[in-house]
Design an enzyme around this catalytic site. Structure first.
Site, short mmCIF file in Angstrom:
data_model
loop_
_atom_site.label_atom_id
_atom_site.label_comp_id
_atom_site.label_asym_id
_atom_site.label_seq_id
_atom_site.Cartn_x
_atom_site.Cartn_y
_atom_site.Cartn_z
N GLU A 24 0.82 -1.20 0.00
CA GLU A 24 0.00 0.00 0.00
C GLU A 24 0.86 1.26 0.00
O GLU A 24 1.96 1.28 0.55
CB GLU A 24 -0.92 -0.01 1.23
CG GLU A 24 -1.97 -1.10 1.10
CD GLU A 24 -2.82 -1.32 2.34
OE1 GLU A 24 -3.97 -1.75 2.18
OE2 GLU A 24 -2.35 -1.07 3.46
N CYS B 123 3.42 8.55 1.34
CA CYS B 123 3.99 7.58 2.28
C CYS B 123 4.17 6.27 1.52
O CYS B 123 3.19 5.64 1.09
CB CYS B 123 3.01 7.42 3.44
SG CYS B 123 3.53 6.19 4.64
N CYS C 173 6.47 -6.96 7.19
CA CYS C 173 7.67 -6.55 7.92
C CYS C 173 8.10 -7.73 8.77
O CYS C 173 7.26 -8.42 9.33
CB CYS C 173 7.36 -5.34 8.82
SG CYS C 173 8.80 -4.69 9.68
N CYS D 71 6.76 -5.14 16.11
CA CYS D 71 6.34 -4.08 17.04
C CYS D 71 4.88 -4.35 17.41
O CYS D 71 4.04 -4.58 16.55
CB CYS D 71 6.50 -2.71 16.39
SG CYS D 71 8.20 -2.44 15.84
N CYS E 10 1.77 -2.41 15.91
CA CYS E 10 1.76 -2.15 14.46
C CYS E 10 1.07 -3.27 13.69
O CYS E 10 1.42 -4.44 13.84
CB CYS E 10 3.19 -1.97 13.95
SG CYS E 10 3.29 -1.79 12.17
N CYS F 293 -1.12 5.72 9.96
CA CYS F 293 0.13 5.05 10.35
C CYS F 293 -0.16 3.74 11.02
O CYS F 293 -0.94 3.69 11.96
CB CYS F 293 0.90 5.85 11.39
SG CYS F 293 1.41 7.45 10.92
N1 SAH Z 1 9.31 0.29 9.88
C1 SAH Z 1 9.55 1.67 9.95
C2 SAH Z 1 8.65 2.51 9.06
C3 SAH Z 1 7.20 2.13 9.00
S1 SAH Z 1 6.19 2.49 10.39
C4 SAH Z 1 9.45 2.14 11.39
O1 SAH Z 1 9.01 1.39 12.21
O2 SAH Z 1 9.86 3.26 11.64
C5 SAH Z 1 5.89 4.23 10.35
C6 SAH Z 1 5.55 4.82 11.72
O3 SAH Z 1 4.20 4.45 12.13
C7 SAH Z 1 6.46 4.30 12.81
O4 SAH Z 1 6.87 5.32 13.67
C8 SAH Z 1 5.58 3.33 13.51
O5 SAH Z 1 6.05 3.08 14.79
C9 SAH Z 1 4.23 4.01 13.47
N2 SAH Z 1 3.11 3.14 13.77
C10 SAH Z 1 3.01 1.81 13.57
N3 SAH Z 1 1.81 1.35 13.97
C11 SAH Z 1 1.13 2.41 14.43
C12 SAH Z 1 -0.20 2.57 14.95
N4 SAH Z 1 -1.02 1.55 15.05
N5 SAH Z 1 -0.58 3.81 15.31
C13 SAH Z 1 0.26 4.86 15.17
N6 SAH Z 1 1.50 4.77 14.67
C14 SAH Z 1 1.94 3.55 14.30
FE1 SF4 Z 2 7.85 -3.11 11.09
FE2 SF4 Z 2 5.63 -1.90 11.98
FE3 SF4 Z 2 7.76 -2.17 13.59
FE4 SF4 Z 2 7.87 -0.44 11.52
S1 SF4 Z 2 6.50 -0.30 13.30
S2 SF4 Z 2 9.45 -1.95 12.16
S3 SF4 Z 2 6.62 -1.57 10.00
S4 SF4 Z 2 6.52 -3.87 12.74
#
Ligand code: SAH
Ligand code: SF4
Length: 395
Positions: free
Chosen positions: A116, A129, A136, A140, A143, A370
């Site tokens: 996406e 974006c 991934c 996390c 996420c 995000c």
């Molecule tokens: N993998 C990279 C880039 C993708 S995530 C990273 O982790 O930085 C982009 C941003 O969205 C990151 O800061 C991530 O922590 C945040 N993010 C992920 N899940 C989220 C959620 N459910 N609500 C708000 N931010 C989120």
């Molecule tokens: Fe991967 Fe989501 Fe963690 Fe970014 S925030 S490193 S996309 S699992």
């Protein structure tokens, strides 16, 4: 996911399937790579530089997708190129437009996999974006992308292609000689904050950013490109040196105990190690400030004490702190902090001298915010056998 979740999930890594045709895609090749493929296919060496310049302008400045339109090349040469090469971007499967104008594109890439891309129009800028991986490998716990089991690195072509197809959709290929200034562009900024951990796909991301920055093409300045990482410490100095864009860090916690749970890569490279690597970044990359992203999770990381620890930890690093209200997704184990809590947190940071914008959630109605990205067709449910069959010619 619990504190015992592994740093990387038990993913199925999908090999990249070879393209359906045997024609090499010119998109995503760096200038030297483009020169090499042209020479290897019969373009005389003394003409190669000129041909690279011409192709580059047609592809990246004018947005042309067929060799037939390249009118400053001879008909014979155009036919020769068309026989050997392709100019291909990912296929747009669907486009959703949110009530707030945010656009989410679902793309299909070689092998049938999906990623996406999200376009966010704002006053005075438009941010695209983009994704760097299908899914991934990291886990996390807040996420959505981290719960997708199939993972494959995108190629440089697939990364650059996301910018190109957004320009197609927005009608932003300039008329000759009328290239818009950065400020007035529809796609004025690119953030690598979609699906995937960009620093686990370093080479493709580096080449793609180089192409997006190239002055004679899409020509976005490096200060308008931001790479977000969860903290792959050994690649940070290399990011400064070889990519040179702005850096955002998914920080999200102020103690190792909490960060271990939220961003499990912290168990490999903890807060102290991460901050050490970050201290050198502004000098190495010649950029001003690092963005610290901080997702606001109710009762987990949002206390006044957290805010005070945060400013203490990052003291000495030129920084801005981006507070992200948690975006919920089905089955998510967290809740968004209350608005008053987010404001109180922001206030402490602001009084300590940092810009502390609160990121307005965009495109929530289409699950484009995000951390909500995840290929709609839960491909993880496919069996290994099905995947193997799909990627049979891959490698
Ligand atoms: N993998 C990279 C880039 C993708 S995530 C990273 O982790 O930085 C982009 C941003 O969205 C990151 O800061 C991530 O922590 C945040 N993010 C992920 N899940 C989220 C959620 N459910 N609500 C708000 N931010 C989120
Ligand atoms: Fe991967 Fe989501 Fe963690 Fe970014 S925030 S490193 S996309 S699992």
């Amino acid at each position: 996911m619990t504190a015992n979740a592994p740093i990387t999930q038990d993913v199925v890594t999908i090999p990249r399937k070879l393209p359906e045709t045997d024609r090499t895609n010119l998109i995503g090749l760096t200038r030297p790579q483009l020169r090499d493929v042209l020479i290897a296919s019969g373009t005389p060496e003394n003409k190669a530089k000129m041909r690279v310049d011409q192709l580059w302008q047609w592809i990246y400045q004018k947005g042309v997708r067929s060799f037939g339109e390249m009118t400053n090349l001879s008909k014979a040469y155009r036919a020769e190129l068309a026989g050997k090469f392709a100019i291909a971007v990912p296929e747009v499967v669907s486009r959703q437009i949110s009530a707030d104008g945010t656009r989410k594109y679902l793309l299909r890439i070689a092998g049938g996999h999906e990623v996406e891309t999200v376009y966010i129009p704002e006053e005075g800028r438009g941010t695209l974006c983009i994704s760097s991986q299908v899914g991934c490998t990291l886990t996390c716990s807040f996420c959505h992308t981290g719960t997708q089991k199939l993972v494959r690195n995108l190629s440089a072509a697939e990364i650059v292609g996301q910018v190109m197809l957004a320009r197609d959709d927005l009608g932003e290929w300039p008329e000759p000689g009328r290239a818009p200034k950065d400020e007035t562009r529809l796609v004025s900024n690119v953030v690598l904050m979609g699906m995937g951990e960009p620093l686990y796909n370093f080479e493709a991301v580096r080449d793609a950013v180089g192409i997006i920055r190239d002055d004679e093409g899409i020509s976005l300045s490096r200060k308008r490109i931001t790479l977000s990482t969860s903290g792959v410490v050994p690649e940070i100095a290399r990011t400064a040196e070889e990519i040179g864009c702005l850096l955002a860090i998914s920080f999200h916690a102020t103690t190792d105990e909490v960060r271990d749970r939220l961003v499990p890569i912290n168990r490999k490279w903890n807060i102290a190690a991460l901050l050490d690597a970050l201290r050198d970044y502004p000098r190495l990359s010649n950029s001003e400030r690092i963005t610290f992203e901080y997702v606001m999770l109710k009762g987990v990381n949002d206390s006044d004490a957290d805010a005070r620890r945060l400013v203490k930890l990052i003291a000495g690093i030129p920084a801005k702190i981006n507070l992200i209200p948690f975006n919920e997704w089905p089955g998510a184990p967290y809740q968004r902090s209350d608005w008053e809590r987010i404001e109180a947190f922001a206030d402490i940071i602001y009084k300590a001298g940092y810009a502390s914008p609160i990121r307005t959630p965009r495109g929530e109605d289409i699950m484009a915010a995000c951390g909500q990205l995840k290929s709609a067709t839960e491909r993880a449910r496919k069996s290994r056998a099905e995947i193997a069959a799909e990627t049979a010619s891959g490698g």
